[in-house]
Design an enzyme around this catalytic site. Structure first.
Site, PDB file in Angstrom:
ATOM      1  N   ASP B  11      37.478   0.120  69.312  1.00  0.00           N
ATOM      2  CA  ASP B  11      38.718   0.778  69.178  1.00  0.00           C
ATOM      3  C   ASP B  11      39.607  -1.423  69.125  1.00  0.00           C
ATOM      4  OD1 ASP B  11      38.743   3.656  70.533  1.00  0.00           O
ATOM      5  OD2 ASP B  11      37.585   2.755  71.555  1.00  0.00           O
ATOM      6  N   GLU B 130      39.853  14.593  71.611  1.00  0.00           N
ATOM      7  CA  GLU B 130      39.997  13.243  72.750  1.00  0.00           C
ATOM      8  C   GLU B 130      41.009  14.943  74.128  1.00  0.00           C
ATOM      9  OE1 GLU B 130      43.430  11.395  71.264  1.00  0.00           O
ATOM     10  OE2 GLU B 130      42.065  10.052  69.760  1.00  0.00           O
TER      11      GLU B 130
END
Lengths: 201, 251
Positions: B11, B130
């Protein structure tokens, strides 16, 4: 001697960056030419038809120099990768029915499996007959696949792979023309063997 | 069972790889190109590079970092964060990506998934989900787990498959970064209805967590971040453990 490798351009799709990178890693005396027209094909020693895209989209991209490309493939070493292998067939069924480059017999169809499709991941290649492009490949070597469609061919198969319990054609070869369903440019040192073999032909 | 892919997930908040808890409280872990190369040599089956803030800040994708990261690896490279158009996808492929990950833009404009599948093929389109628990189910979030979309996760899975998604990257917002295990129930629910590969992310802290999400969540791949970034384990060690648990992987 320096080799000129022509990589077929599909416009938006295609992964020329990765093809260029792996050829540069494999051998320094290689010049990459991006092929967008029949004119571009004239100076190349070998052809790479790359992956990433759709059968229909790829054939539309090469339509302006379809005949020149077909003629050239008959003369120079050619490596089709993933989609690039598939469009060397007679016909494909991704987003409708599309005629291919017709070098190899057979059609490209959706994989007939109950498992998740696309098939994404690593698999071995069983070498089923003497092959120039698979020279040095062993039963332990693994190659990276990402495809929903497969090449149905019975005449020119050099390698077979399995997606769980489903066997499919992963390598075709006839004379100086090769097709691999996996991505050698993504398959670590095993993939580099394929690139080296192609450069040695 | 097919060979399970063990994926290293980066990330990125350029120029750093970051890691947070529940996508919050971000810490710097290193530079993306250095970590990508490290995990490549450890035997990662794929590298995922997710720009954590491009959507949130509504800024352009920073292509130079992606190209730089792609250079050092001869392995599958999947890139996401901030993708809004098919042109963005084309540019990413020309920077070394093999697949792209789309979330925020797909929720705002589901047609983008169909357009990408038509141009680049389904195998190139990974939809990121998500998911956060809500009542008996889960809700889709966007912008790196910050903004609820109102969409039910299971409905969205069916919708994106119909649109041509070729893979699902499922991150549990509840378990992400806590290193206390994946949301196995979520993964199992999605795997049951998914016709495309499912990649589980968010929560790996111990080897048993990885085994459980593969065996009980029935996923095709796992994303590992914290365990690797903190040097607690290598990809190779994870794979050796999975083999000992009779889970097929490539070494």
């Amino acid at each position: 001697m320096s080799q000129v490798i022509g990589v077929i351009d599909y416009g938006q799709a295609g992964n020329i960056f990765n093809i260029r990178k792996v050829f540069e890693l494999a051998k320094k005396e290689v010049k990459i030419v991006v092929v967008k027209s029949g004119q571009d094909l004239k100076s190349v020693d070998k052809i790479v038809i790359p992956g990433v895209g759709t059968y229909k989209g790829a054939m539309e991209s090469i339509a302006p120099f379809y005949q020149e490309l077909r003629d050239k493939i008959l003369k120079v070493p050619t490596l089709g990768i993933c989609l690039g292998m598939q469009i060397l067939s007679e016909i494909g069924y991704e987003f409708g029915e599309t005629p291919g480059l017709k070098y190899f017999e057979g059609a490209v169809r959706l994989m007939p499996v109950k498992h998740p499709v696309p098939h994404i991941g690593w698999a071995n290649v069983e070498v089923i007959r003497p092959s120039k492009i698979l020279k040095g490949v062993t039963a332990e070597d693994v190659f990276y696949f990402m495809h929903s469609y497969e090449f149905i061919n019975y005449k020119d198969v050099a390698g077979l792979s399995n997606y769980i319990d489903h066997s499919f054609v992963s390598v075709v070869e006839r004379d100086q023309v090769f097709g691999v369903q996996f991505h050698p440019e993504k398959s670590r040192t095993h993939g580099l063997k394929i690139i080296d073999n192609f450069l040695s032909i | 069972m097919s060979k399970i892919r063990v994926i290293a997930r980066l990330d990125v908040k350029p120029p750093y790889v970051i890691k947070g808890v529940h996508f919050e409280g971000l810490r710097k872990m290193g530079q993306p190109e250095a970590l990508a190369e490290k995990y490549y040599w450890q035997g990662a089956d794929e590298i995922f590079y997710i720009d954590a803030v491009a959507s949130l800040y509504q800024r352009e994708i920073l292509f130079e970092y992606i190209e730089q990261t792609a250079k050092s690896i001869v392995a599958p490279f999947c890139v996401g964060g901030g993708i809004r158009t098919t042109d963005d996808v084309a540019r990413l492929l020309h920077c070394g990506a093999d697949k792209v990950v789309i979330n925020t833009a797909a929720i705002a404009n589901p047609q983008l998934i169909r357009d990408c599948a038509h141009i680049f093929g389904s195998q190139c389109v990974t939809v990121s989900i998500e998911a956060k628990r809500k009542g008996d189910g889960w809700e889709c979030y966007t912008d790196y787990g910050r903004i609820p979309s109102g969409k039910d996760v299971m409905d969205w899975v069916k919708e994106v498959q119909d649109l041509g998604a070729g893979e699902l990257l499922v991150t549990s917002v509840d378990t992400e970064g806590r290193q206390k295990g994946f949301d196995v129930e979520l993964m199992a629910g999605i795997s049951t209805i998914a016709s495309v590969p499912v990649v589980a992310a968010g929560g790996a802290g111990q080897l048993e967590h990885i085994r459980d999400v593969i065996k009980d969540g029935n996923v095709n791949a796992v994303c590992i971040a914290s365990m690797l970034h903190y040097d607690r384990i290598t990809i190779r060690e994870i794979k050796e453990y999975l083999l000992s648990q009779e889970i097929e992987v490539t070494l």
